[in-house]
Design an enzyme around this catalytic site. Structure first.
Site, PDB file in Angstrom:
ATOM      1  N   LYS A 215       1.580  -2.515 -13.942  1.00 39.71           N
ATOM      2  CA  LYS A 215       1.434  -1.331 -14.802  1.00 39.71           C
ATOM      3  C   LYS A 215       1.229  -0.068 -13.959  1.00 39.71           C
ATOM      4  CE  LYS A 215      -1.275   0.353 -18.698  1.00 39.71           C
ATOM      5  NZ  LYS A 215      -2.667   0.630 -18.908  1.00 39.71           N
TER       6      LYS A 215
ATOM      7  N   TYR B 150       0.656  -5.694  10.105  1.00 42.87           N
ATOM      8  CA  TYR B 150       0.252  -6.101   8.752  1.00 42.87           C
ATOM      9  C   TYR B 150       0.435  -7.598   8.491  1.00 42.87           C
ATOM     10  CZ  TYR B 150       0.684  -1.036   7.871  1.00 42.87           C
ATOM     11  OH  TYR B 150       0.579   0.331   7.931  1.00 42.87           O
TER      12      TYR B 150
ATOM     13  N   PHE C 250       6.545   2.996  -0.730  1.00 48.77           N
ATOM     14  CA  PHE C 250       5.656   1.928  -1.186  1.00 48.77           C
ATOM     15  C   PHE C 250       5.080   1.230   0.041  1.00 48.77           C
ATOM     16  CE2 PHE C 250       4.569  -2.235  -2.971  1.00 48.77           C
ATOM     17  CZ  PHE C 250       3.997  -1.878  -4.186  1.00 48.77           C
TER      18      PHE C 250
END
Length: 322
Positions: free
Chosen positions: A275, A55, A21
């Site tokens: 979702k 990041y 991820f």
């Protein structure tokens, strides 16, 4: 390959979860969304999280991971956390400093994987992209082998379980692999890799050296205006991909992801939609037939979403070999 919890062996004896991820954040997304998305990902079975000093979200990712450890959902050893050494820290004496900044931000005792973000060094300092008065990037000449030795010391110190590289070409990987006195091989090369840039040569090379290829931009790109040409093709709209997805009654994103898993690539995905995050875990519920894998191979056009233009003219720019 039937579960999100599946791990594959790295060349140093450690194991990496087969699906990761990613935690880069487009400008339009608030940083607290990273906390939320990381928690949702953990709740849906993700255990591999990819971040970087660049990041500027490691504090948020660390907070999410720690909260899921505290509530008993996971233990620290269940999580595989990757961070990256930024280009202004390539001098050997600065490598550990950058890693320690990551550990302080995340409040973790170690990272599972620490990788060199780019093979190009920039002048040290607090600015990610230091420039002169004419706006030209201030490059630095640091031997990548010297940087690698400092990475090896971070592994020996227990601050990083494994060490690897990102955005390296084959020639640059060879430099490290052929380094006299090499103590640890890179366990991975993380590169842009998707249906339009399938990196077949790099994948074959990495397999021959027992190096895992980790893919970013796996589903194309987020269309982030800061670094993606808005005229670039939308990967998930590709007619061949969409036809194959229809055949399997899956989404184009799931087919593009499954393609990488079946090639032996460890893909990274990123989403801030609950979702969608849940949907992407369904990649283990089907398998692509060989003729469909071949059809997807045929979509390659050696097209990059991330051409690292900000490093143009750097002598170590990895994409000039292509």
């Amino acid at each position: 390959m039937d579960s999100i919890s599946l791990r594959v062996a790295l060349n140093d004896g450690n194991f990496i979860p087969v699906l990761g991820f990613g935690t880069t954040v487009p400008e339009k997304v608030a940083k607290d969304e990273v906390i939320k998305a990381t928690k949702i990902a953990i709740d849906n079975g993700f255990r591999h999280f990819d971040s970087a000093y660049l990041y500027e979200v490691e504090e948020e990712v660390g907070q999410a991971i720690r909260s899921k450890i505290e509530d008993g959902t996971v233990k620290r050893e269940d999580i595989f956390y990757t961070s990256k050494l930024w280009s202004t820290f390539h001098r050997p004496e600065l490598v550990r400093t950058c890693l320690e900044k990551t550990l302080k931000s995340t409040q973790l005792d170690y990272v599972d994987l620490y990788i060199i973000h780019f093979p190009m060094a920039l002048q040290p300092g607090d600015i990610f992209f230091p420039r002169d008065e004419h706006g030209k990037l201030l490059f630095e000449t640091v031997d990548i082998c010297d940087t690698w030795e400092a990475m090896e010391k971070c592994k020996d110190a227990g601050l990083a379980k494994s060490i690897g590289v990102s955005n390296f070409n084959c020639r640059q990987l060879e430099r490290i692999l052929n380094k006299p006195g090499l103590k640890y091989k890179p366990v991975c090369n993380q590169v842009e890799c998707h249906l339009y840039l399938n990196q077949s040569k790099m994948l074959d090379y990495c397999k021959s050296k027992d190096i895992i290829l980790v893919s970013y931009c796996t589903l194309g790109s987020s269309r982030d205006k800061t670094w993606v040409d808005q005229k670039s093709p939308v990967l998930l709209d590709d007619p061949v991909l969409c036809a194959i997805a229809k055949k399997y009654k899956q989404t184009p994103a799931l087919v593009a992801l499954r393609y990488q898993l079946q090639r032996g690539v460890v893909p990274l995905i990123r989403s801030f939609n609950a979702k969608r995050i849940k949907e992407l875990t369904q990649v283990f519920e089907f398998q692509l037939a060989s003729e469909d894998m071949k059809a997807l191979d045929g979509l390659n056009r050696n097209f990059r979403y991330n051409n690292a233009k900000y490093f143009d003219d750097h002598p170590n720019h990895p994409f000039t070999d292509e």
